[in-house]
Design an enzyme around this catalytic site. Structure first.
Site, PDB file in Angstrom:
ATOM      1  CG  HIS A  37     -83.908 -31.211-122.490  1.00  0.00           C
ATOM      2  ND1 HIS A  37     -84.877 -31.856-121.984  1.00  0.00           N
ATOM      3  CD2 HIS A  37     -83.870 -30.057-121.572  1.00  0.00           C
ATOM      4  CE1 HIS A  37     -85.601 -31.132-120.973  1.00  0.00           C
ATOM      5  NE2 HIS A  37     -84.935 -29.901-120.724  1.00  0.00           N
ATOM      6  CE  LYS A 104     -87.349 -38.683-109.421  1.00  0.00           C
ATOM      7  NZ  LYS A 104     -85.866 -38.930-108.865  1.00  0.00           N
TER       8      LYS A 104
END
Lengths: 192, 286
Positions: A37, A104
């Site tokens: 990222h 998650k």
């Protein structure tokens, strides 16, 4: 509701989906954790080209266990904790137009804001269910940025019926896990 | 003998990574029977995954953890001088063979060592006992649950009520991040380091195993039901099962301090043991 989505998906298709719905994904999924990222956003700022078009794939918060014989094989590929990517996800969705993020544990307010403003959803795969996830991966299409190490690299997977994924953030401002957590925190403060 | 112990360590890690212990699996199955909707489906996915991992000999979670060992070594155990090296070799071997995800990263450069070894890694907790045997427990510790660790230095005046409040509020704040249903280890007393060490060691207990101290056992049960009343549920998606058990270990404290350490295990509560006797024979222990 339950949806089967074929990537790439458009904004209209995403906007039909509500938090609490179940989705299954077909197409290309690319893994990206903290460092991927960070690097992708850095490349964007510097105007460098990226090895993947993040608008056409689902981004998967996952650091898989891979093994190379002649080609790469997936051993285990469950999701990692998405909250660490909260630092980057708003800019990521804004700059790259990603429509589906999978991980998650859920994500926070900034990611939910990006989902609302730019038409994206966040969905949770069962944490740790690594063998189950690996079974949905039909092919390893490639790997980029392997210099970041096995867990942090961009792994490009072709998936079939990747799911069930529980949508926890929709494009309308709902954030299921944050609602559950806020209720839990409120309750916790009054137990003892 | 060093090679033999290294092989045994690699086998031990293989068992820990691929075969969830019976007490944990039973607790997950019982929870699934009591849940409905998304919570039931999530637990069913977890149990399906546990079965597939065992059948296929694959790690049940892609985060194969930080290799952590708890050792009880006899004063007269003849191989004590080679244990540490054998464990490091065993970890390298397991990383290639199983395989494990390389999880040891240099804190300054960010470089991954590639073989799960590095400064203080694998980490070994040493304990000594009489005799010529040795017990080794492997606990590959996942990062998601480790990130839910906490230490708070309470004021002694806050007492046990303050301890309970801290544990419940902290675990509520963690939500689904540590992959619930979790096992929560709590260390109370000692200094800061002692509380954390005890919290981690508490995770070695089997599900359902209560503290020998009757008062502490009551607190364990009280905390377990409090955590399960929060509604966080499996993976933070809502439900009745947030925690499978709470284990507390205690130490006497300094009059001015009341340290509380929290260590958390995810549902993939991986731990397996071996015993090595003085003759070099090796036995598996669940």
């Amino acid at each position: 509701m339950e949806y089967r989505l074929n990537l790439p998906v458009g904004r209209e298709e995403i906007e039909r989906i509500k938090a609490g719905d179940i989705i299954y994904v077909n197409g290309i999924v690319v893994t990206a954790r903290d460092e991927a990222h960070e690097r992708a956003l850095e490349y964007f700022r510097e105007g460098k080209s990226l090895p993947v078009d993040f608008s056409r794939v689902a981004v998967y918060h996952c650091g898989p266990v891979m093994k190379k014989n002649e080609e790469w094989h997936v051993i285990a590929a469950g999701p990692t904790t998405s909250r660490r990517m909260e630092l980057f996800e708003y800019d990521f969705i804004k700059n790259f137009g990603t429509r589906i993020i999978v991980g998650k544990g859920g994500m926070g307010e900034k990611t939910a804001k990006a989902c609302r403003e730019y038409g994206a959803i966040y969905a949770a795969f069962t944490g740790g269910a690594a063998v189950l996830a690996a079974n949905a991966i039909k092919k390893v299409k490639g790997v980029e940025w392997l210099d970041l190490g096995m867990p942090e690299a961009l792994w490009i997977f072709e998936v079939e019926n990747f799911g069930p994924l529980v949508v926890t953030i929709d494009a309308h401002g709902n954030n299921l896990t944050e609602e559950i957590k806020n209720k839990a925190m409120e309750k916790a403060s009054s137990i003892f | 003998m060093k090679d033999k112990i290294a092989e045994a360590i690699a086998d031990l890690l293989f068992r820990a990574e691929t075969d969830l212990s019976e007490d944990v699996e039973n607790a997950l199955r019982k929870a699934m029977e009591e849940e409905e909707g998304i919570a039931k489906a999530t637990l069913s996915n977890i149990l399906k995954n546990v079965e597939l991992a065992r059948e296929q000999g694959k790690p049940m979670c892609q985060d194969t953890g930080t290799p952590t060992f708890f050792i009880k070594v006899g004063y007269d155990f003849p191989y004590r001088h080679i244990l540490k090296e054998a464990i490091i070799e065993g970890v390298k071997l397991a990383t290639k063979k199983i395989p494990l995800r390389p999880n040891a990263v240099d804190v300054v450069t960010g470089k991954n060592s590639g073989d799960n070894t590095g400064h203080h890694i694998p980490y070994i907790h040493w304990d000594f006992m009489a005799g010529d045997e040795c017990y080794i427990t492997a606990m590959p510790k996942g990062g998601g649950s480790e990130n839910a660790s906490a230490l708070k230095m309470l004021k002694p005046g806050e007492g046990m009520k303050g301890v309970k409040k801290f544990v419940v509020e902290h675990m509520a704040m963690m939500g689904g991040d540590p992959c619930p249903p979790t096992v929560v280890g709590v260390g109370i007393g000692g200094g800061g380091d002692i509380a954390m060490e005890l919290a981690k060691k508490a995770l070695l207990r089997k599900i359902g195993e209560r503290s020998h101290d009757g008062e502490i056992a009551k607190v364990e049960e009280e905390l377990l039901s409090a955590l399960n009343s929060l509604g966080i549920g499996p993976m933070g998606l809502g439900g009745k099962t947030t925690c499978l058990d709470v284990h507390i270990e205690i130490a006497h404290r300094h009059p001015a301090s009341l340290p509380v350490g929290i260590a958390v295990q995810c549902w993939a509560n991986r731990r397996k043991s071996i015993k090595i006797d003085g003759g070099g024979n090796i036995w598996n222990i669940d």
